[in-house]
Scaffold this motif. Structure first.
Motif, PDB file in Angstrom:
ATOM      1  N   GLU A   1       6.272   6.331  10.085  1.00  0.00           N
ATOM      2  CA  GLU A   1       4.973   5.757  10.449  1.00  0.00           C
ATOM      3  C   GLU A   1       5.100   4.282  10.781  1.00  0.00           C
ATOM      4  OE1 GLU A   1       2.293   6.626   7.233  1.00  0.00           O
ATOM      5  OE2 GLU A   1       2.127   8.742   7.794  1.00  0.00           O
ATOM      6  N   GLN A  25       1.484   5.797  -2.429  1.00  0.00           N
ATOM      7  CA  GLN A  25       1.680   6.945  -1.542  1.00  0.00           C
ATOM      8  C   GLN A  25       2.987   7.685  -1.808  1.00  0.00           C
ATOM      9  OE1 GLN A  25       0.918   6.192   2.655  1.00  0.00           O
ATOM     10  NE2 GLN A  25      -0.093   4.289   2.088  1.00  0.00           N
ATOM     11  N   VAL A  26       3.887   7.077  -2.562  1.00  0.00           N
ATOM     12  CA  VAL A  26       5.201   7.670  -2.775  1.00  0.00           C
ATOM     13  C   VAL A  26       5.181   8.595  -3.990  1.00  0.00           C
ATOM     14  CG1 VAL A  26       7.616   7.200  -3.344  1.00  0.00           C
ATOM     15  CG2 VAL A  26       6.418   5.764  -1.690  1.00  0.00           C
ATOM     16  N   GLN A  27       5.299   9.869  -3.705  1.00  0.00           N
ATOM     17  CA  GLN A  27       5.484  10.870  -4.750  1.00  0.00           C
ATOM     18  C   GLN A  27       6.879  11.488  -4.610  1.00  0.00           C
ATOM     19  OE1 GLN A  27       3.190  11.303  -7.182  1.00  0.00           O
ATOM     20  NE2 GLN A  27       2.070   9.669  -6.146  1.00  0.00           N
ATOM     21  N   ASP A  81       7.932  11.542   1.203  1.00  0.00           N
ATOM     22  CA  ASP A  81       6.900  10.519   1.427  1.00  0.00           C
ATOM     23  C   ASP A  81       7.528   9.216   1.924  1.00  0.00           C
ATOM     24  OD1 ASP A  81       4.823  12.217   0.593  1.00  0.00           O
ATOM     25  OD2 ASP A  81       5.036  11.572  -1.497  1.00  0.00           O
ATOM     26  N   GLU A 138       0.816  -1.208   0.000  1.00  0.00           N
ATOM     27  CA  GLU A 138       0.000   0.000   0.000  1.00  0.00           C
ATOM     28  C   GLU A 138       0.854   1.265   0.000  1.00  0.00           C
ATOM     29  OE1 GLU A 138       0.497  -1.515   4.152  1.00  0.00           O
ATOM     30  OE2 GLU A 138      -0.305  -2.432   2.367  1.00  0.00           O
ATOM     31  N   ALA A 139       2.145   1.138   0.249  1.00  0.00           N
ATOM     32  CA  ALA A 139       3.041   2.296   0.241  1.00  0.00           C
ATOM     33  C   ALA A 139       3.306   2.792  -1.180  1.00  0.00           C
ATOM     34  CB  ALA A 139       4.361   1.948   0.911  1.00  0.00           C
ATOM     35  N   ARG A 186       8.396   9.725   5.522  1.00  0.00           N
ATOM     36  CA  ARG A 186       7.186   9.671   6.351  1.00  0.00           C
ATOM     37  C   ARG A 186       6.742   8.226   6.561  1.00  0.00           C
ATOM     38  NH1 ARG A 186       2.437   8.850   4.599  1.00  0.00           N
ATOM     39  NH2 ARG A 186       2.893   9.543   2.479  1.00  0.00           N
ATOM     40  N   LEU A 187       6.784   7.412   5.520  1.00  0.00           N
ATOM     41  CA  LEU A 187       6.381   6.008   5.618  1.00  0.00           C
ATOM     42  C   LEU A 187       7.301   5.232   6.568  1.00  0.00           C
ATOM     43  CD1 LEU A 187       5.484   5.408   1.886  1.00  0.00           C
ATOM     44  CD2 LEU A 187       3.884   5.315   3.810  1.00  0.00           C
TER      45      LEU A 187
END
Length: 94
Positions: free
Chosen positions: A84, A71-73, A77, A67-68, A80-81
């Motif tokens: 988290e 989310q990676v741009q 990011d 799911e990461a 942050r992952l």
């Protein structure tokens, strides 16, 4: 929530990105920064991104999961992952 890596960890992340994406040469003249758009780096496609995130998981001993990927741009990011994932691991009962 601490969404920042230490300076040393950030340098390690940038180095890992350069290594896994083979960005040591002139094809990537700009420096890797937290605002760098990962998908715009030379040679990045979905498989390369998957391999990069796998290397990040191993290098930082975190579990990002599939799911990461969407989310990676930016490099931020990825940072942050990582943070988290560390927080989720710390919150789990021993």
């Amino acid at each position: 929530m601490n969404t920042r890596l230490t300076r040393h960890e950030r340098e390690r992340l940038y180095s890992l990105i350069r290594e896994k994406l083979d960005l040591g040469g002139a094809e990537c003249p700009e420096e890797i920064k937290n605002t760098t758009m990962v998908r715009e780096l030379p040679g990045v496609d979905s498989m390369t991104l998957l391999r990069l995130l796998g290397a990040v998981e191993l290098g930082f001993q975190v579990n990002l999961g599939f799911e990461a990927i969407p989310q990676v741009q930016t490099v931020q990011d990825i940072e942050r992952l990582i943070c988290e994932s560390r927080e989720q691991d710390a919150a789990r009962p021993s």
